[in-house]
Design an enzyme around this catalytic site. Sequence first.
Site, PDB file in Angstrom:
ATOM      1  N   ASP A   9       0.819  -1.212   0.000  1.00 53.81           N
ATOM      2  CA  ASP A   9       0.000   0.000   0.000  1.00 53.81           C
ATOM      3  C   ASP A   9       0.856   1.267   0.000  1.00 53.81           C
ATOM      4  O   ASP A   9       2.012   1.255   0.418  1.00 53.81           O
ATOM      5  CB  ASP A   9      -0.881   0.037   1.254  1.00 53.81           C
ATOM      6  CG  ASP A   9      -2.011  -0.991   1.215  1.00 53.81           C
ATOM      7  OD1 ASP A   9      -2.027  -1.842   0.310  1.00 53.81           O
ATOM      8  OD2 ASP A   9      -2.871  -0.927   2.112  1.00 53.81           O
ATOM      9  N   HIS A 164       4.034  -2.077   2.971  1.00 47.32           N
ATOM     10  CA  HIS A 164       4.115  -0.724   2.394  1.00 47.32           C
ATOM     11  C   HIS A 164       5.377  -0.603   1.558  1.00 47.32           C
ATOM     12  O   HIS A 164       6.486  -0.681   2.113  1.00 47.32           O
ATOM     13  CB  HIS A 164       4.073   0.322   3.512  1.00 47.32           C
ATOM     14  CG  HIS A 164       2.764   0.313   4.248  1.00 47.32           C
ATOM     15  ND1 HIS A 164       2.530  -0.511   5.328  1.00 47.32           N
ATOM     16  CD2 HIS A 164       1.601   0.975   4.013  1.00 47.32           C
ATOM     17  CE1 HIS A 164       1.282  -0.342   5.750  1.00 47.32           C
ATOM     18  NE2 HIS A 164       0.694   0.552   4.967  1.00 47.32           N
TER      19      HIS A 164
HETATM   20 ZN   LIG Z   1      -2.608   3.003   3.391  1.00 49.94          ZN
END
Ligand SMILES: [Zn+2]
Length: 220
Positions: A9, A164
Amino acid sequence: MGDVALSFDNGPDPAVTPIVLDVLARRGVKASFFVLGKNLASPERLKLTERAAAEGHRIGNHSYTHRIPLGDDPKTDAVDSEIAKSEQLIGALAETPKLFRPFGGGGKIGPHLLSRAALDHLVANRYTCVLWNCVPEDWIDQDAWVDRALRDASTRPHTLVVMHDILPRAMSHLDRFISALAGAGHRITLEYPAECIPIERGEIVRDISGFVSSPSAAGD
Ligand SMILES: [Zn+2]
C-alpha cells in the site's frame, strides 16, 4: 500452512517499489499494489505502476491523498476527490473489476473506513472492496514485522498481508519473508480471503455495517 496474498500500500515510491518488484520477479510471486493517486500524478512514479501491471501484479485504488479515512471525512466531495480522481490516474492499469482498498489509519478496521456516499459509489461503479486480515505494522517496527506476519499466516487458512512499498528498511526483508512463507509450506496467491471482500463487483456480499459510518458521523 495456508494461502497467503501479499499487498503493498501507499506507493509507488521511486526508491522502494523497484526493489519490491525485483524481489517479486526473482521469486516468481504476484501481488497487489494499492496505490495513491497523488503519487501517480508524477510521471516517474506512474511508470512504476505501469511496470507492476506489466509484470502481472494487480493494481488497486487506495484513495488520492490518504489523509482522512472516508468514513471520517467531512468533505462532501470526498468520493470524487479521493476515489474517482485516483481511479482516473490509474486509468487503463486498473483491474477488472476495479479494486478499492479504504484507508484504515494504522490498519484499523471499523465504521471509519467508508462513508455512505463512498459505499454507494463503490456499488454504482462495480468495485471490489479489498480489506485485510494481517497488518504486521511494518511502519512501526521495520524489522520485526516479518515474524508477526509469519505468525498471523500460521493461524489462519488464508491471509491477506498489508505491507508498504515506501519503507526501504522494511522492504529489505521482503525476500526473507517470501522465503520463510515458502519454507513454512504456505502457498502465495493473488486471490483474496472471502472475509476481506465485503463488496464484490459492486455487490455487497457480506455484512457491511461495521465498515460504514452512520450518516450523521459522515456529515451528510
Ligand atoms: Zn494506506
